[in-house]
Scaffold this motif. Structure first.
Motif, mmCIF file in Angstrom:
data_model
loop_
_atom_site.group_PDB
_atom_site.id
_atom_site.type_symbol
_atom_site.label_atom_id
_atom_site.label_comp_id
_atom_site.label_asym_id
_atom_site.label_seq_id
_atom_site.Cartn_x
_atom_site.Cartn_y
_atom_site.Cartn_z
ATOM 1 N N PRO A 77 -6.667 11.049 3.398
ATOM 2 C CA PRO A 77 -6.420 9.619 3.155
ATOM 3 C C PRO A 77 -5.026 9.325 2.589
ATOM 4 N N GLY A 78 -4.492 10.230 1.765
ATOM 5 C CA GLY A 78 -3.146 10.013 1.232
ATOM 6 C C GLY A 78 -2.093 10.036 2.333
ATOM 7 N N HIS A 79 -2.236 10.979 3.275
ATOM 8 C CA HIS A 79 -1.321 11.057 4.412
ATOM 9 C C HIS A 79 -1.482 9.824 5.293
ATOM 10 N N GLU A 80 -2.719 9.414 5.473
ATOM 11 C CA GLU A 80 -3.012 8.225 6.268
ATOM 12 C C GLU A 80 -2.368 6.980 5.639
ATOM 13 N N LEU A 81 -2.467 6.877 4.312
ATOM 14 C CA LEU A 81 -1.887 5.742 3.600
ATOM 15 C C LEU A 81 -0.365 5.709 3.778
ATOM 16 N N VAL A 82 0.285 6.858 3.696
ATOM 17 C CA VAL A 82 1.731 6.920 3.902
ATOM 18 C C VAL A 82 2.073 6.467 5.322
ATOM 19 N N ARG A 83 1.306 6.922 6.301
ATOM 20 C CA ARG A 83 1.530 6.497 7.693
ATOM 21 C C ARG A 83 1.300 4.993 7.839
ATOM 22 N N PHE A 84 0.268 4.481 7.161
ATOM 23 C CA PHE A 84 -0.046 3.054 7.219
ATOM 24 C C PHE A 84 1.132 2.234 6.696
ATOM 25 N N TYR A 85 1.647 2.614 5.524
ATOM 26 C CA TYR A 85 2.820 1.918 4.984
ATOM 27 C C TYR A 85 4.000 2.037 5.946
ATOM 28 N N GLY A 86 4.176 3.210 6.530
ATOM 29 C CA GLY A 86 5.293 3.417 7.444
ATOM 30 C C GLY A 86 5.230 2.544 8.680
ATOM 31 N N VAL A 87 4.071 2.524 9.343
ATOM 32 C CA VAL A 87 3.988 1.721 10.569
ATOM 33 C C VAL A 87 3.981 0.231 10.245
ATOM 34 N N HIS A 88 3.439 -0.135 9.094
ATOM 35 C CA HIS A 88 3.451 -1.553 8.724
ATOM 36 C C HIS A 88 4.842 -2.021 8.311
ATOM 37 N N ALA A 89 5.724 -1.094 8.021
ATOM 38 C CA ALA A 89 7.106 -1.478 7.723
ATOM 39 C C ALA A 89 7.735 -2.188 8.915
ATOM 40 N N VAL A 90 7.344 -1.806 10.125
ATOM 41 C CA VAL A 90 7.902 -2.429 11.329
ATOM 42 C C VAL A 90 7.453 -3.892 11.423
ATOM 43 N N GLY A 91 6.154 -4.112 11.443
ATOM 44 C CA GLY A 91 5.635 -5.479 11.536
ATOM 45 C C GLY A 91 6.005 -6.319 10.329
#
Length: 147
Positions: A77-91
């Motif tokens: 989940p921690g890795h997933e959260l980092v990815r979530f923040y990363g991809v949401h940086a675009v939108g």
């Protein structure tokens, strides 16, 4: 139909849930933005950065547990959260840019956003509509991708 939206695995059902979650997150974002601006005196642009960060965290938790629960895989989940923040940086970059452009446009037209909270909400909404579409696709394919 409601059962299909709440429990369906298809992209349209998932997008419907994503929209409901996004609306809930918008309430968090807007509420925190105005709280930070009016109570702590933070400039709207600075307050927006903090309200964004909190909203993205809430969005991750809600999407992981209510929307993409069947798509979560072996990823921590921690890795997933980092990815979530990363991809949401675009939108969210597009969302934030539209927010600033609209507020600056209102200001240039003689309207002070601080005196017209409806204009701030309008700028939040317009940016949000563009951001939510990008965020859904990125989340579905890059974060909650069963890896």
């Amino acid at each position: 139909m409601m059962h299909r939206i709440l429990h369906g695995l298809r992209a349209d059902a998932s997008f419907s849930r994503f929209l409901v979650i996004s609306a809930s997150v918008a309430v968090i974002d807007i509420g925190l933005l105005f709280l930070l601006h009016t109570s702590l005196g933070l400039h709207l642009y600075v307050a927006r950065v903090f309200s964004f960060a909190a909203a993205i965290g809430a969005s991750y938790l809600m999407n992981r547990h209510f929307n993409f629960r069947q798509r979560t895989g072996q990823r921590h989940p921690g890795h997933e959260l980092v990815r979530f923040y990363g991809v949401h940086a675009v939108g969210n970059t597009a969302n934030y840019a539209i927010f600033v452009i609209l507020l600056e446009g209102f200001q240039a037209s003689g309207f002070r956003p601080e005196q017209h909270p409806g204009l701030v909400v309008l700028a939040l909404w317009v940016g949000g509509m563009i951001g939510v579409s990008a965020n859904f696709m990125l989340s579905r394919h890059l974060v909650f991708d069963r890896q």
